[in-house]
Motif scaffolding. Structure first.
Motif, PDB file in Angstrom:
ATOM      1  N   GLN A  11       0.828  -1.203   0.000  1.00 40.06           N
ATOM      2  CA  GLN A  11       0.000   0.000   0.000  1.00 40.06           C
ATOM      3  C   GLN A  11       0.870   1.264   0.000  1.00 40.06           C
ATOM      4  OE1 GLN A  11      -2.125  -1.461   3.548  1.00 40.06           O
ATOM      5  NE2 GLN A  11      -3.986  -0.691   2.539  1.00 40.06           N
ATOM      6  N   ILE A  12       1.938   1.228   0.778  1.00 43.48           N
ATOM      7  CA  ILE A  12       2.852   2.369   0.845  1.00 43.48           C
ATOM      8  C   ILE A  12       3.549   2.538  -0.500  1.00 43.48           C
ATOM      9  CG2 ILE A  12       4.940   3.241   1.967  1.00 43.48           C
ATOM     10  CD1 ILE A  12       3.879   1.691   4.508  1.00 43.48           C
ATOM     11  N   HIS A  13       3.968   1.427  -1.105  1.00 47.20           N
ATOM     12  CA  HIS A  13       4.580   1.439  -2.429  1.00 47.20           C
ATOM     13  C   HIS A  13       3.645   2.117  -3.422  1.00 47.20           C
ATOM     14  CE1 HIS A  13       6.809  -1.054  -5.704  1.00 47.20           C
ATOM     15  NE2 HIS A  13       6.225  -0.009  -6.247  1.00 47.20           N
ATOM     16  N   ALA A  14       2.387   1.699  -3.440  1.00 48.32           N
ATOM     17  CA  ALA A  14       1.408   2.252  -4.382  1.00 48.32           C
ATOM     18  C   ALA A  14       1.190   3.749  -4.157  1.00 48.32           C
ATOM     19  CB  ALA A  14       0.092   1.487  -4.269  1.00 48.32           C
ATOM     20  N   LEU A  15       1.096   4.164  -2.886  1.00 52.75           N
ATOM     21  CA  LEU A  15       0.913   5.584  -2.566  1.00 52.75           C
ATOM     22  C   LEU A  15       2.053   6.417  -3.130  1.00 52.75           C
ATOM     23  CD1 LEU A  15      -0.221   8.054  -0.971  1.00 52.75           C
ATOM     24  CD2 LEU A  15       1.161   7.238   0.960  1.00 52.75           C
ATOM     25  N   LEU A  16       3.279   6.000  -2.865  1.00 54.91           N
ATOM     26  CA  LEU A  16       4.436   6.770  -3.322  1.00 54.91           C
ATOM     27  C   LEU A  16       4.565   6.759  -4.841  1.00 54.91           C
ATOM     28  CD1 LEU A  16       6.805   5.622  -0.482  1.00 54.91           C
ATOM     29  CD2 LEU A  16       5.962   7.958  -0.827  1.00 54.91           C
ATOM     30  N   ALA A  17       4.260   5.641  -5.466  1.00 53.39           N
ATOM     31  CA  ALA A  17       4.317   5.563  -6.929  1.00 53.39           C
ATOM     32  C   ALA A  17       3.284   6.508  -7.554  1.00 53.39           C
ATOM     33  CB  ALA A  17       4.095   4.126  -7.391  1.00 53.39           C
ATOM     34  N   ARG A  18       2.113   6.621  -6.924  1.00 55.78           N
ATOM     35  CA  ARG A  18       1.083   7.557  -7.427  1.00 55.78           C
ATOM     36  C   ARG A  18       1.561   9.002  -7.345  1.00 55.78           C
ATOM     37  NH1 ARG A  18      -2.449   4.508  -4.261  1.00 55.78           N
ATOM     38  NH2 ARG A  18      -2.642   6.195  -2.761  1.00 55.78           N
ATOM     39  N   ARG A  19       2.493   9.266  -6.435  1.00 53.92           N
ATOM     40  CA  ARG A  19       3.014  10.629  -6.241  1.00 53.92           C
ATOM     41  C   ARG A  19       4.304  10.862  -7.018  1.00 53.92           C
ATOM     42  NH1 ARG A  19      -0.350  13.890  -3.040  1.00 53.92           N
ATOM     43  NH2 ARG A  19      -1.989  12.437  -2.422  1.00 53.92           N
ATOM     44  N   GLN A  20       4.540  10.054  -8.036  1.00 51.63           N
ATOM     45  CA  GLN A  20       5.652  10.238  -8.965  1.00 51.63           C
ATOM     46  C   GLN A  20       7.023   9.904  -8.401  1.00 51.63           C
ATOM     47  OE1 GLN A  20       4.618  10.755 -12.133  1.00 51.63           O
ATOM     48  NE2 GLN A  20       2.605  10.712 -11.203  1.00 51.63           N
ATOM     49  N   TYR A  21       7.069   9.119  -7.332  1.00 53.89           N
ATOM     50  CA  TYR A  21       8.346   8.595  -6.861  1.00 53.89           C
ATOM     51  C   TYR A  21       8.610   7.284  -7.587  1.00 53.89           C
ATOM     52  CZ  TYR A  21       8.175  11.881  -2.950  1.00 53.89           C
ATOM     53  OH  TYR A  21       8.135  13.018  -2.174  1.00 53.89           O
ATOM     54  N   SER A  22       9.852   7.000  -7.852  1.00 55.87           N
ATOM     55  CA  SER A  22      10.237   5.711  -8.405  1.00 55.87           C
ATOM     56  C   SER A  22      10.446   4.775  -7.215  1.00 55.87           C
ATOM     57  CB  SER A  22      11.521   5.851  -9.227  1.00 55.87           C
ATOM     58  OG  SER A  22      11.946   4.596  -9.661  1.00 55.87           O
ATOM     59  N   VAL A  23       9.623   3.740  -7.120  1.00 55.93           N
ATOM     60  CA  VAL A  23       9.636   2.870  -5.947  1.00 55.93           C
ATOM     61  C   VAL A  23       9.911   1.433  -6.377  1.00 55.93           C
ATOM     62  CG1 VAL A  23       8.329   2.088  -3.931  1.00 55.93           C
ATOM     63  CG2 VAL A  23       7.895   4.361  -4.876  1.00 55.93           C
ATOM     64  N   SER A  24      10.806   0.781  -5.663  1.00 50.34           N
ATOM     65  CA  SER A  24      11.046  -0.641  -5.901  1.00 50.34           C
ATOM     66  C   SER A  24      11.216  -1.327  -4.555  1.00 50.34           C
ATOM     67  CB  SER A  24      12.275  -0.856  -6.782  1.00 50.34           C
ATOM     68  OG  SER A  24      13.416  -0.293  -6.188  1.00 50.34           O
ATOM     69  N   GLU A  25      10.855  -2.610  -4.526  1.00 52.04           N
ATOM     70  CA  GLU A  25      11.027  -3.369  -3.293  1.00 52.04           C
ATOM     71  C   GLU A  25      12.327  -4.137  -3.374  1.00 52.04           C
ATOM     72  OE1 GLU A  25       8.738  -6.346  -0.223  1.00 52.04           O
ATOM     73  OE2 GLU A  25       7.624  -5.411  -1.848  1.00 52.04           O
ATOM     74  N   LEU A  26      13.165  -3.924  -2.370  1.00 55.42           N
ATOM     75  CA  LEU A  26      14.427  -4.632  -2.265  1.00 55.42           C
ATOM     76  C   LEU A  26      14.205  -5.874  -1.404  1.00 55.42           C
ATOM     77  CD1 LEU A  26      16.662  -1.512  -1.591  1.00 55.42           C
ATOM     78  CD2 LEU A  26      16.141  -2.581  -3.778  1.00 55.42           C
ATOM     79  N   GLU A  27      15.268  -6.555  -1.075  1.00 52.50           N
ATOM     80  CA  GLU A  27      15.142  -7.747  -0.232  1.00 52.50           C
ATOM     81  C   GLU A  27      14.645  -7.407   1.162  1.00 52.50           C
ATOM     82  OE1 GLU A  27      18.825  -5.821   0.862  1.00 52.50           O
ATOM     83  OE2 GLU A  27      18.137  -6.361  -1.119  1.00 52.50           O
ATOM     84  N   ASN A  28      14.062  -8.400   1.807  1.00 49.51           N
ATOM     85  CA  ASN A  28      13.646  -8.312   3.210  1.00 49.51           C
ATOM     86  C   ASN A  28      12.682  -7.171   3.516  1.00 49.51           C
ATOM     87  OD1 ASN A  28      15.336 -10.506   3.807  1.00 49.51           O
ATOM     88  ND2 ASN A  28      17.080  -9.134   4.066  1.00 49.51           N
ATOM     89  N   GLY A  29      11.786  -6.859   2.611  1.00 45.94           N
ATOM     90  CA  GLY A  29      10.763  -5.861   2.890  1.00 45.94           C
ATOM     91  C   GLY A  29      11.253  -4.435   2.973  1.00 45.94           C
ATOM     92  N   ILE A  30      12.291  -4.112   2.234  1.00 49.80           N
ATOM     93  CA  ILE A  30      12.818  -2.746   2.206  1.00 49.80           C
ATOM     94  C   ILE A  30      12.372  -2.084   0.907  1.00 49.80           C
ATOM     95  CG2 ILE A  30      14.887  -1.311   2.158  1.00 49.80           C
ATOM     96  CD1 ILE A  30      16.330  -3.617   3.627  1.00 49.80           C
ATOM     97  N   LEU A  31      11.803  -0.892   1.032  1.00 49.93           N
ATOM     98  CA  LEU A  31      11.445  -0.117  -0.155  1.00 49.93           C
ATOM     99  C   LEU A  31      12.553   0.875  -0.473  1.00 49.93           C
ATOM    100  CD1 LEU A  31       7.691   0.939   0.253  1.00 49.93           C
ATOM    101  CD2 LEU A  31       8.632  -0.870  -1.186  1.00 49.93           C
TER     102      LEU A  31
END
Length: 140
Positions: A11-31
């Motif tokens: 959900q946090i990933h989606a929120l930030l992506a909607r706000r034009q941030y480039s978001v990716s999930e790294l290992e162990n639950g790190i964005l």
């Protein structure tokens, strides 16, 4: 009485992506959250109902972290009212100087969304100021 918080990293990933941030999930639950104009990257971890945010301000030789520099970093009037410094050994005598912030989440409603976006934007602004505050001392 405690209430259970039901917020996910997705959900946090989606929120930030909607706000034009480039978001990716790294290992162990790190964005990894990158501000696209500046290229500055913030890391985020969700632990229960707390979102922890961190970014590397500078990596410097440990010997440059003098008492004077530390006083600037810890001073109540240093201009960084929302973020705080932490130091991490990186090996070979170097130290990563990080800026950190966090927010407590409830239900990922409008207030939480505003808190998350504010924490990220405060870190992005604070890193520029922090580099100005201590950068020259650490490069000399």
């Amino acid at each position: 009485m405690t209430s259970e918080v039901n917020v996910s990293l997705e959900q946090i990933h989606a929120l930030l992506a909607r706000r034009q941030y480039s978001v990716s999930e790294l290992e162990n639950g790190i964005l990894s959250i990158q501000e696209t104009d500046s290229g500055i990257t913030v890391r985020a971890v969700l632990e229960g109902d707390i979102l922890f945010l961190s970014l590397v301000c500078l990596v410097v030789p440990g010997r440059t972290l003098t008492a004077e520099v530390m006083r600037k970093m810890l001073a109540a009037d240093n201009g960084l009212s929302t973020s705080y410094f932490q130091l991490y050994e990186t090996g070979s005598g170097n130290v990563a100087v990080t800026l950190n912030n966090f927010c407590k989440l409830q239900d990922l409603g409008p207030d939480d969304e505003d808190d998350i976006l504010s924490c990220v934007s405060f870190l992005l602004a604070d890193v520029l100021y922090a580099k100005e505050l201590i950068g020259a001392d650490l490069r000399s």
